[in-house]
Structures are given as C-alpha cells and as structure tokens.
Design an enzyme around this catalytic site. Sequence first.
Site, PDB file in Angstrom:
ATOM      1  N   MET A  30      23.042 -15.125 -27.326  1.00  0.00           N
ATOM      2  CA  MET A  30      22.824 -13.675 -27.350  1.00  0.00           C
ATOM      3  C   MET A  30      22.084 -13.244 -26.080  1.00  0.00           C
ATOM      4  O   MET A  30      21.477 -12.170 -26.037  1.00  0.00           O
ATOM      5  CB  MET A  30      22.025 -13.284 -28.603  1.00  0.00           C
ATOM      6  CG  MET A  30      22.784 -13.595 -29.882  1.00  0.00           C
ATOM      7  SD  MET A  30      22.314 -12.558 -31.270  1.00  0.00           S
ATOM      8  CE  MET A  30      20.625 -13.045 -31.498  1.00  0.00           C
ATOM      9  N   HIS A  37      18.424 -22.412 -24.074  1.00  0.00           N
ATOM     10  CA  HIS A  37      19.851 -22.223 -23.808  1.00  0.00           C
ATOM     11  C   HIS A  37      20.334 -23.223 -22.743  1.00  0.00           C
ATOM     12  O   HIS A  37      21.427 -23.787 -22.845  1.00  0.00           O
ATOM     13  CB  HIS A  37      20.124 -20.807 -23.299  1.00  0.00           C
ATOM     14  CG  HIS A  37      19.752 -19.720 -24.267  1.00  0.00           C
ATOM     15  ND1 HIS A  37      18.696 -18.872 -24.066  1.00  0.00           N
ATOM     16  CD2 HIS A  37      20.300 -19.350 -25.447  1.00  0.00           C
ATOM     17  CE1 HIS A  37      18.613 -18.011 -25.073  1.00  0.00           C
ATOM     18  NE2 HIS A  37      19.579 -18.278 -25.926  1.00  0.00           N
ATOM     19  N   LYS A 149      16.945 -25.506 -33.341  1.00  0.00           N
ATOM     20  CA  LYS A 149      15.904 -24.511 -33.629  1.00  0.00           C
ATOM     21  C   LYS A 149      16.379 -23.574 -34.739  1.00  0.00           C
ATOM     22  O   LYS A 149      15.629 -23.185 -35.615  1.00  0.00           O
ATOM     23  CB  LYS A 149      15.573 -23.702 -32.377  1.00  0.00           C
ATOM     24  CG  LYS A 149      14.300 -22.945 -32.550  1.00  0.00           C
ATOM     25  CD  LYS A 149      14.216 -21.773 -31.620  1.00  0.00           C
ATOM     26  CE  LYS A 149      13.849 -20.563 -32.396  1.00  0.00           C
ATOM     27  NZ  LYS A 149      14.748 -19.472 -32.245  1.00  0.00           N
ATOM     28  N   ASP A 150      17.655 -23.218 -34.685  1.00  0.00           N
ATOM     29  CA  ASP A 150      18.235 -22.361 -35.726  1.00  0.00           C
ATOM     30  C   ASP A 150      18.976 -23.280 -36.702  1.00  0.00           C
ATOM     31  O   ASP A 150      20.216 -23.311 -36.728  1.00  0.00           O
ATOM     32  CB  ASP A 150      19.172 -21.341 -35.067  1.00  0.00           C
ATOM     33  CG  ASP A 150      18.424 -20.486 -34.066  1.00  0.00           C
ATOM     34  OD1 ASP A 150      17.791 -19.516 -34.477  1.00  0.00           O
ATOM     35  OD2 ASP A 150      18.428 -20.818 -32.863  1.00  0.00           O
ATOM     36  N   ILE A 179      13.830 -27.041 -27.768  1.00  0.00           N
ATOM     37  CA  ILE A 179      13.030 -27.086 -26.539  1.00  0.00           C
ATOM     38  C   ILE A 179      11.797 -26.202 -26.738  1.00  0.00           C
ATOM     39  O   ILE A 179      11.911 -25.084 -27.248  1.00  0.00           O
ATOM     40  CB  ILE A 179      13.854 -26.583 -25.333  1.00  0.00           C
ATOM     41  CG1 ILE A 179      15.151 -27.392 -25.195  1.00  0.00           C
ATOM     42  CG2 ILE A 179      13.045 -26.618 -24.047  1.00  0.00           C
ATOM     43  CD1 ILE A 179      14.980 -28.865 -24.930  1.00  0.00           C
TER      44      ILE A 179
HETATM   45  P1  AMP Z   1      20.441 -17.244 -29.260  1.00  0.00           P
HETATM   46  O1  AMP Z   1      20.727 -16.689 -27.911  1.00  0.00           O
HETATM   47  O2  AMP Z   1      19.007 -17.113 -29.687  1.00  0.00           O
HETATM   48  O3  AMP Z   1      21.421 -16.779 -30.316  1.00  0.00           O
HETATM   49  O4  AMP Z   1      20.666 -18.810 -29.148  1.00  0.00           O
HETATM   50  C1  AMP Z   1      21.875 -19.338 -28.660  1.00  0.00           C
HETATM   51  C2  AMP Z   1      21.870 -20.821 -28.904  1.00  0.00           C
HETATM   52  O5  AMP Z   1      20.743 -21.418 -28.257  1.00  0.00           O
HETATM   53  C3  AMP Z   1      21.757 -21.183 -30.401  1.00  0.00           C
HETATM   54  O6  AMP Z   1      22.594 -22.309 -30.659  1.00  0.00           O
HETATM   55  C4  AMP Z   1      20.302 -21.534 -30.553  1.00  0.00           C
HETATM   56  O7  AMP Z   1      20.045 -22.427 -31.612  1.00  0.00           O
HETATM   57  C5  AMP Z   1      20.020 -22.193 -29.200  1.00  0.00           C
HETATM   58  N1  AMP Z   1      18.580 -22.152 -28.911  1.00  0.00           N
HETATM   59  C6  AMP Z   1      17.778 -21.071 -28.917  1.00  0.00           C
HETATM   60  N2  AMP Z   1      16.492 -21.428 -28.669  1.00  0.00           N
HETATM   61  C7  AMP Z   1      16.493 -22.779 -28.513  1.00  0.00           C
HETATM   62  C8  AMP Z   1      15.486 -23.751 -28.232  1.00  0.00           C
HETATM   63  N3  AMP Z   1      14.214 -23.423 -28.079  1.00  0.00           N
HETATM   64  N4  AMP Z   1      15.853 -25.040 -28.140  1.00  0.00           N
HETATM   65  C9  AMP Z   1      17.166 -25.406 -28.301  1.00  0.00           C
HETATM   66  N5  AMP Z   1      18.157 -24.541 -28.557  1.00  0.00           N
HETATM   67  C10 AMP Z   1      17.834 -23.238 -28.669  1.00  0.00           C
END
Ligand code: AMP
Length: 275
Positions: A30, A37, A149-150, A179
């Site tokens: 997102m 990411h 994380k999710d 991370i």
């Molecule tokens: P988002 O942009 O928050 O929807 O995240 C996109 C992807 O990045 C998803 O698969 C999340 O689980 C992953 N993600 C977000 N934050 C982290 C983190 N701190 N460590 C590892 N993966 C992450």
Amino acid sequence: MEIITSKKEITHYTKFLKSSNKKISLIPTMGNLHDGHLSLIKSSEDYESIKIASLFVNPLQFNSKEDFKNYPSTIDKDIKILQKNNIDCLFMPDKNDILPKDFENIKLPWGFNNLLCGKYRPGHFEGVYIIVKQLIDAINPDYMFFGEKDYQQLLLIKYIHQEFYKNINKLLIISCPTIRDASGLALSSRNNLLNDKQKTLVSKKILDIRENLMDLKTPLNNDDFSIEYIEEWNLSNLHSQHGLLDIEKKLNNKKRIFLAIYVGKVRLIDNFEIQ
Ligand code: AMP
C-alpha cells in the site's frame, strides 16, 4: 521501470512475459515504503523472475474513513525506491479499474471474522480477499511475497491459494520475517503517524510484553495506549481455525503472541514467536 496503471495493460504485459517463459514475482503493497517492504523485494531476488510491485491503498480493507484518509502516501519517493531496488514494473491501479463492479458473496472461514484482527475489524479480510484475487487474476504471478508482520493476512493469502490457485497454476506464496527498527518496533507505514515520544513509548511497551509475558494477564491501558488484544496461539490450531487444511508439522509446537495496540488513534499490530 515500467509504470502501469490499467488492469488491461498489466494483464497484457504479464501475458507477454509468460509467453516468453519468464517467471513473475509480485510484491503487493500500500506504498509509503520502508525497510519491511524492501525485505520482501530482497527475498524476491532469490527467485529468477520479473519483479512487479503493486501500490494500491485498498479502501475496502479500512474500517474507518479517517484511517483511510490519514494513511500516509509518498508516491514519488516510493517510485524512486522501487527503481533503485531493481523492480521491473510498478502496477498502480485506479480504484475504479481494479475493484470489481459486483462483489461476490464472500464467506471466509470462522477465524477471519472472530479471531485477532478479524474480530475487531469487520469486513477487513473480505476487503483484502477481493483485492488479492484481483491482483492474482490480472497478473498471474509465479511467486508472491508477504510479511509475517501481518500474520492473519498471511493466513488469508494461504487460504486464497488453497481454495483457488493450488491446482491451477504453480503460484508459490513466500512469507518473510518481520523487520524491526533498532528499538524493536515492527516497521509499519503507520509508525509515521506517531511522534518520537509515542514511538519510544510504544516500542518500550511492546518490548515489555515480549520480555515479561505477565503483561498478558494484566494488559494495562493508560493515557498513551489502549491494548485491543494480546493473545497467545498455538500455530497449528490458529491455522486450522482459518480453514487451512495442510497444517505443516513444524507448526505443531510453535506458539506466537499476537497483539494490537492503539497509540492515540493509530493502531499498530505485532506478533512474535515464543518458546
Ligand atoms: P502494506 O504496505 O503495509 O500493506 O504491506 C505490504 C507488505 O509488506 C505486506 O505483505 C506486509 O506484511 C509487508 N510488511 C509490512 N511491514 C513489514 C515489516 N515490518 N516486516 C516485514 N514485512 C512487512
């Protein structure tokens, strides 16, 4: 790096790649990119493939209009980061193009509406389900990368894979560890909505919970935080509550703590393995 904004065009692009026997990696995001990411992008380097990142802030997965409106957006910076990290194509669809006109009647397994985040965010996982299926159907990736994380989202992705894609194509779901910053706080785009004092306090609180599981029984709220949930789960049990049929043996004795915590109006989640 190609930037594609229409669903028709991304399908055309990926069909062409497939016709020349290329594999495709997809990293859905997102935006407001951070090192979490980037770790997914790094993992994709282990798979010889054309790397596609998607950037779409999916309105369907937000429960509150305010949360959606406040979600941090840094598109120009994100584009530079993706270019620097050798992404071949950024798919940045328009909402009217990528979201279906008619929504199917989605019935997810029990856990997605009754456990962890699903219990507190009605409709959230249905929203994730819709966009993930749209992305897979438009792009037809061979590999997809998601963060632990999710964790419950990862269970949903595994469920979607099990239900729709397992026997059709060779889509592989790759999960990547969380991370954290130097203080131990899991990186999240929402951290950008906190001031430094809030960040320090919340990372200390989460560290306390990690180190002293006593807090599980007395999750004290104060002016700075309110804890939505803290729960301990055996992973094989958790996976089966989410309709996953092939429970890996290695999960049997594994336990994790899951939590969601509000810092002011900002909601953060985390999870970590315990012995
Ligand atoms: P988002 O942009 O928050 O929807 O995240 C996109 C992807 O990045 C998803 O698969 C999340 O689980 C992953 N993600 C977000 N934050 C982290 C983190 N701190 N460590 C590892 N993966 C992450």
